[in-house]
Design a protein around this motif. Structure first.
Motif, PDB file in Angstrom:
ATOM      1  N   SER B  54      43.725  50.928  75.868  1.00 50.87           N
ATOM      2  CA  SER B  54      43.447  52.261  75.203  1.00 50.87           C
ATOM      3  C   SER B  54      44.522  52.989  74.692  1.00 50.87           C
ATOM      4  N   THR B  55      45.839  52.553  74.755  1.00 46.87           N
ATOM      5  CA  THR B  55      46.986  53.127  74.164  1.00 46.87           C
ATOM      6  C   THR B  55      46.895  53.427  72.687  1.00 46.87           C
ATOM      7  N   TYR B  56      46.423  52.202  71.964  1.00 47.70           N
ATOM      8  CA  TYR B  56      46.550  52.226  70.788  1.00 47.70           C
ATOM      9  C   TYR B  56      45.124  51.913  69.992  1.00 47.70           C
ATOM     10  N   ASN B  57      45.137  52.355  68.664  1.00 48.25           N
ATOM     11  CA  ASN B  57      43.699  52.278  68.111  1.00 48.25           C
ATOM     12  C   ASN B  57      44.338  51.472  66.875  1.00 48.25           C
ATOM     13  N   LEU B  58      43.688  50.092  66.653  1.00 49.71           N
ATOM     14  CA  LEU B  58      43.992  49.331  65.505  1.00 49.71           C
ATOM     15  C   LEU B  58      42.934  49.664  64.689  1.00 49.71           C
ATOM     16  N   VAL B  59      43.306  50.182  63.182  1.00 54.77           N
ATOM     17  CA  VAL B  59      42.325  50.476  62.042  1.00 54.77           C
ATOM     18  C   VAL B  59      42.739  49.288  61.004  1.00 54.77           C
ATOM     19  N   ALA B  60      41.886  48.325  60.859  1.00 51.60           N
ATOM     20  CA  ALA B  60      42.203  47.261  59.830  1.00 51.60           C
ATOM     21  C   ALA B  60      41.263  47.775  58.516  1.00 51.60           C
ATOM     22  N   THR B  61      42.174  47.683  57.314  1.00 54.37           N
ATOM     23  CA  THR B  61      41.523  48.028  56.098  1.00 54.37           C
ATOM     24  C   THR B  61      41.779  46.984  54.885  1.00 54.37           C
ATOM     25  N   TYR B  62      40.703  46.676  54.389  1.00 50.66           N
ATOM     26  CA  TYR B  62      40.630  45.621  53.472  1.00 50.66           C
ATOM     27  C   TYR B  62      41.212  46.114  52.085  1.00 50.66           C
ATOM     28  N   LYS B  63      42.382  45.843  51.512  1.00 51.25           N
ATOM     29  CA  LYS B  63      42.823  46.461  50.349  1.00 51.25           C
ATOM     30  C   LYS B  63      42.875  45.724  49.183  1.00 51.25           C
ATOM     31  N   GLY B  64      41.815  44.635  49.030  1.00 48.88           N
ATOM     32  CA  GLY B  64      41.635  43.891  47.900  1.00 48.88           C
ATOM     33  C   GLY B  64      42.414  42.474  48.184  1.00 48.88           C
ATOM     34  N   GLY B  65      42.716  41.839  47.056  1.00 43.35           N
ATOM     35  CA  GLY B  65      43.173  40.237  47.227  1.00 43.35           C
ATOM     36  C   GLY B  65      44.618  40.510  47.621  1.00 43.35           C
ATOM     37  N   TYR B  66      45.026  39.487  47.685  1.00 43.64           N
ATOM     38  CA  TYR B  66      46.697  39.429  47.890  1.00 43.64           C
ATOM     39  C   TYR B  66      47.680  40.172  47.173  1.00 43.64           C
ATOM     40  N   GLU B  67      47.319  39.987  45.847  1.00 44.28           N
ATOM     41  CA  GLU B  67      48.169  40.820  45.210  1.00 44.28           C
ATOM     42  C   GLU B  67      47.878  42.108  45.078  1.00 44.28           C
ATOM     43  N   ASP B  68      46.658  42.699  45.159  1.00 41.08           N
ATOM     44  CA  ASP B  68      46.104  44.033  45.375  1.00 41.08           C
ATOM     45  C   ASP B  68      46.823  44.663  46.312  1.00 41.08           C
ATOM     46  N   THR B  69      46.810  43.982  47.635  1.00 38.75           N
ATOM     47  CA  THR B  69      47.353  44.508  48.694  1.00 38.75           C
ATOM     48  C   THR B  69      48.734  44.675  49.018  1.00 38.75           C
ATOM     49  N   MET B  70      49.348  43.638  48.167  1.00 43.02           N
ATOM     50  CA  MET B  70      50.929  43.755  48.055  1.00 43.02           C
ATOM     51  C   MET B  70      51.339  45.075  47.245  1.00 43.02           C
TER      52      MET B  70
ATOM     53  N   TYR C 249      47.358  43.385  29.344  1.00 41.74           N
ATOM     54  CA  TYR C 249      47.117  42.467  30.354  1.00 41.74           C
ATOM     55  C   TYR C 249      48.333  41.949  31.024  1.00 41.74           C
ATOM     56  N   LYS C 250      49.129  41.917  30.183  1.00 45.55           N
ATOM     57  CA  LYS C 250      50.646  41.401  30.448  1.00 45.55           C
ATOM     58  C   LYS C 250      51.326  42.518  31.470  1.00 45.55           C
ATOM     59  N   VAL C 251      51.193  43.687  30.967  1.00 44.32           N
ATOM     60  CA  VAL C 251      51.604  44.918  31.713  1.00 44.32           C
ATOM     61  C   VAL C 251      51.083  44.919  33.156  1.00 44.32           C
ATOM     62  N   PHE C 252      49.645  44.742  33.145  1.00 43.93           N
ATOM     63  CA  PHE C 252      49.037  44.724  34.240  1.00 43.93           C
ATOM     64  C   PHE C 252      49.717  43.558  35.373  1.00 43.93           C
ATOM     65  N   GLN C 253      49.721  42.318  34.518  1.00 48.22           N
ATOM     66  CA  GLN C 253      50.315  41.348  35.469  1.00 48.22           C
ATOM     67  C   GLN C 253      51.605  41.650  36.004  1.00 48.22           C
ATOM     68  N   ASP C 254      52.352  42.028  35.266  1.00 43.15           N
ATOM     69  CA  ASP C 254      53.914  41.986  35.527  1.00 43.15           C
ATOM     70  C   ASP C 254      54.142  43.097  36.632  1.00 43.15           C
ATOM     71  N   GLY C 255      53.447  44.321  36.287  1.00 44.04           N
ATOM     72  CA  GLY C 255      53.429  45.322  37.211  1.00 44.04           C
ATOM     73  C   GLY C 255      52.865  45.216  38.550  1.00 44.04           C
ATOM     74  N   PHE C 256      51.413  45.088  38.461  1.00 44.34           N
ATOM     75  CA  PHE C 256      50.462  45.221  39.263  1.00 44.34           C
ATOM     76  C   PHE C 256      50.489  43.920  40.188  1.00 44.34           C
ATOM     77  N   ARG C 257      50.533  42.799  39.490  1.00 46.97           N
ATOM     78  CA  ARG C 257      50.552  41.561  40.419  1.00 46.97           C
ATOM     79  C   ARG C 257      51.950  41.173  40.764  1.00 46.97           C
ATOM     80  N   GLY C 258      52.813  41.153  39.958  1.00 46.43           N
ATOM     81  CA  GLY C 258      54.234  40.636  40.303  1.00 46.43           C
ATOM     82  C   GLY C 258      55.291  41.625  40.646  1.00 46.43           C
ATOM     83  N   ALA C 259      54.788  42.738  40.444  1.00 49.26           N
ATOM     84  CA  ALA C 259      55.756  43.729  41.127  1.00 49.26           C
ATOM     85  C   ALA C 259      57.149  43.916  40.615  1.00 49.26           C
TER      86      ALA C 259
END
Lengths: 284, 435, 292
Positions: B54-70, C249-259
């Motif tokens: 009960s010390t911590y509350n983990l909140v998991a949020t889905y931010k899209g695919g791998y690239e979107d999340t990064m 789309y390239k802008v989107f790729q490089d900026g959004f996907r590729g950081a």
């Protein structure tokens, strides 16, 4: 007599082909959404409705985990609605004020300010999205409806539109009003706004659709899943489709697609009379 | 009167203090890229963790695919709104690990707050991908998988083949029989991951200078080598002969071809068998990634794909403790076994693997073990993985040129030369950002 | 400009202030940052950056992949603009002539506008899917060896088709209202003067539609350049071999996907300049021919 009939047939044929071209994809999407996932996987897109209508739509709308575990379809619908309506209304107010100022007043900064506004058409949101996000974070507006809506209002389309219209309003109207002793504010409220009713309707519709269909900005701006909009939900299903590894839930994707399309379509339909007339006035 | 009022007020005050203490658990924000069923399991893990303490509350949020999340993580970090934990995939490893100060290495975090960290607890194939050149683990592998070969047992029976191929030479021999039985022999779902990166690992070939990129950012890619070109010439040959099918870049497209029984064998991930069980209406089996006997006699293991969890820096000490606590929870054998069973991803600790064996999991589901076995196969000098910057773009470059090879627009030699040039340009750019 | 205007009033500043403030905070400031970033080489997390003048521009903008994307963008935008304008014009003219069912035709032709680009892309994707797409099967059935995963022409076809489909509705609406804005007296006089409907269209109606057409041309080119990346992202993603990559789309790729923020900012600035140049050209040379 014969020539008229041929012409009529030709006209109707063209129109019918046009309607089929434009509407068939939407119909197929709907029909497919009423089948279950296995059928679609085996047999492809369906042209006739199936038997899973209630099940699919119920799952998507009301069941947690229908799309994403913690968000209901109805929640996302609500978020999309707020975004669409808030954006449309905000845009109308701000653009009308700005356009009025530019057209009806002689003031020193009129020209440069107008060009600044025009410039916003040249750099779409996608490009400036990360700096925009930083600004919002700095103002503590993440995960808020205000934060979602206000930055989108920065573009010039509405102001342009109203400018065109105001330019086409006869000068005599203003002269008469001034003779009557009207102040700028009175003129705006009593005469210009009523005159612009159809234009306002047109912009409301267009901007509602624009706000409703936003994807990137809400995705980045919201950090809690309960603030997600409908278009984000669709994209997520699509993401899962593309990444594979599960039974693709095509029917849910299509169901969400139909749901996402309904309100904008309804808005267009309901307001279409005003819409068409509104555009007519400005093209003089 | 007054005394009573004071007493009542005091009671209320202390009551509210106590209740607020009960509800003042520290929030730990976790951004992940697991959608669909995987996301559901993630939420279950978060729920289990929250229920366990009960010390911590983990909140998991889905931010899209791998690239979107990064990207979301990057934007958040720049705006000082970063989450505590973020899931970053293999292609983004170089970006986040080279950004000194963006994360706190999990090894350090756990050593400090969870009573120690020993890398030998983790199975060999997962240890070093997200580690630095000294072998310190920076990111903790979360959803780890490795390329495997899946084959349609019914199709094999129909073509009169007993066992799946262990070498590409064997595959070439059996392809005509499969074609006669009405199948395309092979398809695969991620050309860079399976036919390039793990190709190098399996055959123990170096894929980039500078110790596969671990030692520095001033590196060049070495894909343009004779072995790769031989392999790809063969693949193109197979495509033309109808022994190989290419259904698009998307993972799902090629998996579908297997599920739809158009291809008899499919190269996917060790995590795919869960989904296949549900969607395939035929008997299938899993086997190791084939290799060329002509290149190497005894193949080496492969390395992991997927993503890892990174602890972002700039958070309070209290929150960091929570992150370490959660990671310790996650790496318990029971949790790893749970994750392994529900998703098909491999358990990352030896203890968890032992638990699964003890529970007889592999007796009922032998396919689930093949991935771990392959990861546990003898490592070579070049089975550790790679650390290359702008790798998302480099993979795009690879896809582009593989497309050209498949469509016949470019010869294998030309495609690889162009690929090498463009990749090295990207690597040079990445290097320039840190100097 | 208007001859009659208010003067000496604080009101314009007041009225225009909200829009300007929003623009300054949410457009100019981020845009300036984006432009500034185009001159930097920095890691994604902003922890180390250095000023590199025009290196980003020379690195990314004149690479082969950029030039390939530029070429396709030109072809793509031209085709999408021309096709969607032509189809919409045809439909609008016909819808304007017809009496029975006019409302229905107009409604059903308008609603595609409401569909979001990613959604349109998703639908198109599934319709052309090699395994379950009916359009895919149709194509192969009529003898066109269709494979949009491998063949650049086929992939371009898919992407252009979907973009045109989305855009026809908008153009249709504007054309229709433009046609309805032509005063009846003019239409009657023209019908009396010229019996041939086709000639009547080209000599009288079309010139009267010129302001609308010009406006739409500008809007459509902007759409094709900027708004279509949602469709490309959900269909071909630039495949095969980079053949369906557009500049945005390239802008989107490089900026959004590729950081790669510096690189993508540089590309966006270039893109912005291109569109600006195109708009100026249109206003200077084409608007002259438009009679208001």
């Amino acid at each position: 007599m014969n020539t008229i009939n041929w012409r009529l047939i030709y006209t109707h044929t063209v129109l019918i082909i046009g309607v089929i071209f434009m509407s068939l994809p939407v119909w197929v999407a709907f029909a497919t959404s009423t089948h279950d996932a296995e059928t679609i996987l085996r047999n492809g897109l369906q042209f006739w409705p199936g038997t899973h209508f209630f099940e699919t739509y119920r799952e998507v709308l009301f069941v947690e985990g229908g799309v994403m575990k913690s968000v209901l379809g109805t929640t996302m619908l609500k978020n999309s609605l707020i975004l669409g309506i808030g954006f449309a209304v905000g845009k109308v107010i701000i653009s009308m004020l700005a356009a009025y100022a530019i057209v009806y007043f002689r003031f020193r900064l009129a020209a440069p300010l107008f060009w600044i506004i025009f410039m916003t058409l040249l750099l779409p949101l996608e490009v400036r999205i990360i700096p925009s996000y930083e600004v919002m974070a700095g103002l503590n507006l993440l995960d808020t409806h205000t934060g979602l809506i206000v930055p989108l209002i920065a573009s010039a389309t509405g102001t342009f539109f109203f400018r065109q219209f105001f330019m086409s309003v006869p000068d005599e109207l203003l002269e008469a009003a001034r003779l009557d002793g009207a102040t700028p504010w009175r003129f705006f409220v009593d005469i210009l706004i009523p005159l612009s009713k159809t234009m306002i309707a047109a912009i409301l519709i267009i901007m509602f659709v624009v706000g409703w269909n936003q994807y990137l900005w809400p995705l980045i701006m919201t950090t809690k899943e309960e603030n997600y909009t409908l278009v984000i939900g669709i994209k997520q299903i699509y993401q899962v489709l593309a990444e594979g590894g599960e039974l693709p839930q095509y029917q849910k994707a299509f169901a969400l697609t139909i749901l996402a399309t309904l309100p904008p379509v309804l808005v267009v339909l309901v307001f279409q009379n005003w819409f068409v007339k509104g555009l007519v006035e400005s093209e003089k | 009167m007054k005394l009573r009022k004071i007493l009542v007020a005091g009671m209320f005050a202390s009551a509210s203090l106590m209740s607020s203490a009960a509800w003042s658990a520290t929030d730990i924000q976790w951004w992940h890229a697991m959608g669909g069923r995987l996301g559901e399991v993630v939420n279950e893990i978060a729920a289990k963790y929250n229920a366990s303490q009960s010390t911590y509350n983990l909140v998991a949020t889905y931010k899209g695919g791998y690239e979107d999340t990064m990207t979301a993580g990057i934007a958040a970090f720049r705006a000082k709104q970063q989450p505590n934990i973020i899931q970053i995939f293999d292609a983004g490893a170089a970006t986040i690990i080279n950004a000194k100060g963006a994360t706190v290495p999990v090894a350090d975090l756990m050593a400090k707050h969870s009573g120690g960290f020993d890398i030998s607890d983790y199975i060999a194939g997962v240890r070093y991908f997200y580690a630095d050149s000294d072998g310190k683990m920076i990111g903790m592998p979360f959803n780890s998988s490795t390329p495997l070969l899946y084959y349609n047992k019914d199709a094999f029976a129909k073509a009169g083949i007993a066992n799946p191929p262990s070498t590409w030479e064997e595959l070439e021999a059996m392809a005509p029989k499969l074609k006669e039985a009405g199948y395309v022999a092979l398809a695969q779902s991620h050309s860079p991951w399976i036919f390039s990166e793990n190709f190098h690992s399996r055959h123990n070939i170096q894929l980039a200078t500078g110790n596969n990129g671990y030692d520095s950012t001033d590196v060049k890619i070495l894909y343009n080598n004779d072995h790769m070109k031989m392999h790809w010439s063969k693949v193109k040959e197979w495509l033309d002969k109808g022994w190989y099918g290419f259904y698009g870049r998307a993972w799902g497209d090629n998996q579908d071809a297997f599920v739809q029984k158009k291809v008899a064998m499919w190269l996917g991930s060790s995590g795919s068998f869960g989904g296949l069980t549900k969607s395939a209406d035929f008997k299938f089996g899993a086997s190791f990634l084939p290799y060329w006997k002509s290149i190497i006699a005894e193949p080496k293991g492969t390395f992991i794909g997927g993503a890892a969890l990174f602890a972002m820096s700039g958070k309070s000490e209290e929150e960091n403790k929570g992150v370490a606590d959660f990671l310790a929870f996650l790496t318990q054998p029971e949790m790893q076994y749970f994750w392994h069973q529900e998703t098909g991803y491999v358990p990352i600790t030896n203890a968890a693997y032992d638990l699964a064996k003890k529970e007889g999991y592999y007796n009922s589901t032998p396919d689930a073990e093949i991935g771990i076995q392959q990861l546990n196969q003898p490592g070579g000098e070049w089975t550790k993985g790679y650390r290359l910057g702008y790798y998302v773009q480099i993979r795009d470059v690879m896809y582009k040129h593989f497309d050209d090879i498949f469509s016949g627009k470019a010869s294998v030699d030309d495609a690889f030369s162009a690929m090498e040039e463009e990749s090295n340009d990207l690597l040079a750019r990445f290097h320039a950002t840190y100097n | 400009m208007k001859r009659v205007q208010f003067e000496h009033s604080p009101i314009p500043y007041l009225f225009i202030a909200p829009q300007i403030i929003i623009i300054v905070v949410f457009f100019l400031w981020p845009a300036a940052q984006a432009i500034y970033q185009s001159f930097l080489l920095e890691d994604a997390f902003g922890l180390s950056s250095q000023f590199v003048w025009f290196k980003n521009y020379s690195d990314t903008v004149f690479s082969t992949s950029w030039l390939q994307a530029a070429g396709f963008t030109v072809v793509f935008s031209t085709l999408v603009t021309l096709l969607s304008l032509a189809i919409a014009l045809l439909l609008a003219v016909k819808a304007n002539e017809v009496i029975h069912g006019a409302r229905t035709y107009k409604t059903t032709l308008m609603w595609a506008y409401a569909i979001a680009p990613p959604v349109a892309g998703l639908m198109g994707n599934l319709m052309f899917h090699p395994l379950i797409g009916d359009l895919y099967k149709l194509m192969n059935a009529i003898g066109w060896d269709f494979n949009h995963k491998l063949d650049a022409f086929d992939a371009s076809f898919v992407v252009i088709l979907i973009s045109v489909w989305k855009q026809v509705s908008v153009n249709f609406i504007f054309f229709l209202s433009g046609l309805q804005g032509i005063p009846h007296s003019v239409v009657e006089a023209a019908t009396m003067d010229c019996k041939n409907a086709t000639r009547r269209f080209w000599t009288i109606t079309f010139p009267l539609l010129a302001p609308t057409t010009f406006f739409l041309m500008v809007i459509n080119i902007t759409y094709a350049f900027f708004e279509t990346f949602g469709i490309i992202d959900t269909t071909t993603r630039g495949a095969p071999g980079g053949a369906t990559n557009t500049l945005v789309y390239k802008v989107f790729q490089d900026g959004f996907r590729g950081a790669d923020l510096g690189g993508s900012s540089a590309q966006s600035v270039v893109l912005m300049l291109i569109v600006l140049a195109l708009t100026v050209v249109q206003f200077r040379f084409i608007e002259r021919k438009v009679h208001y």
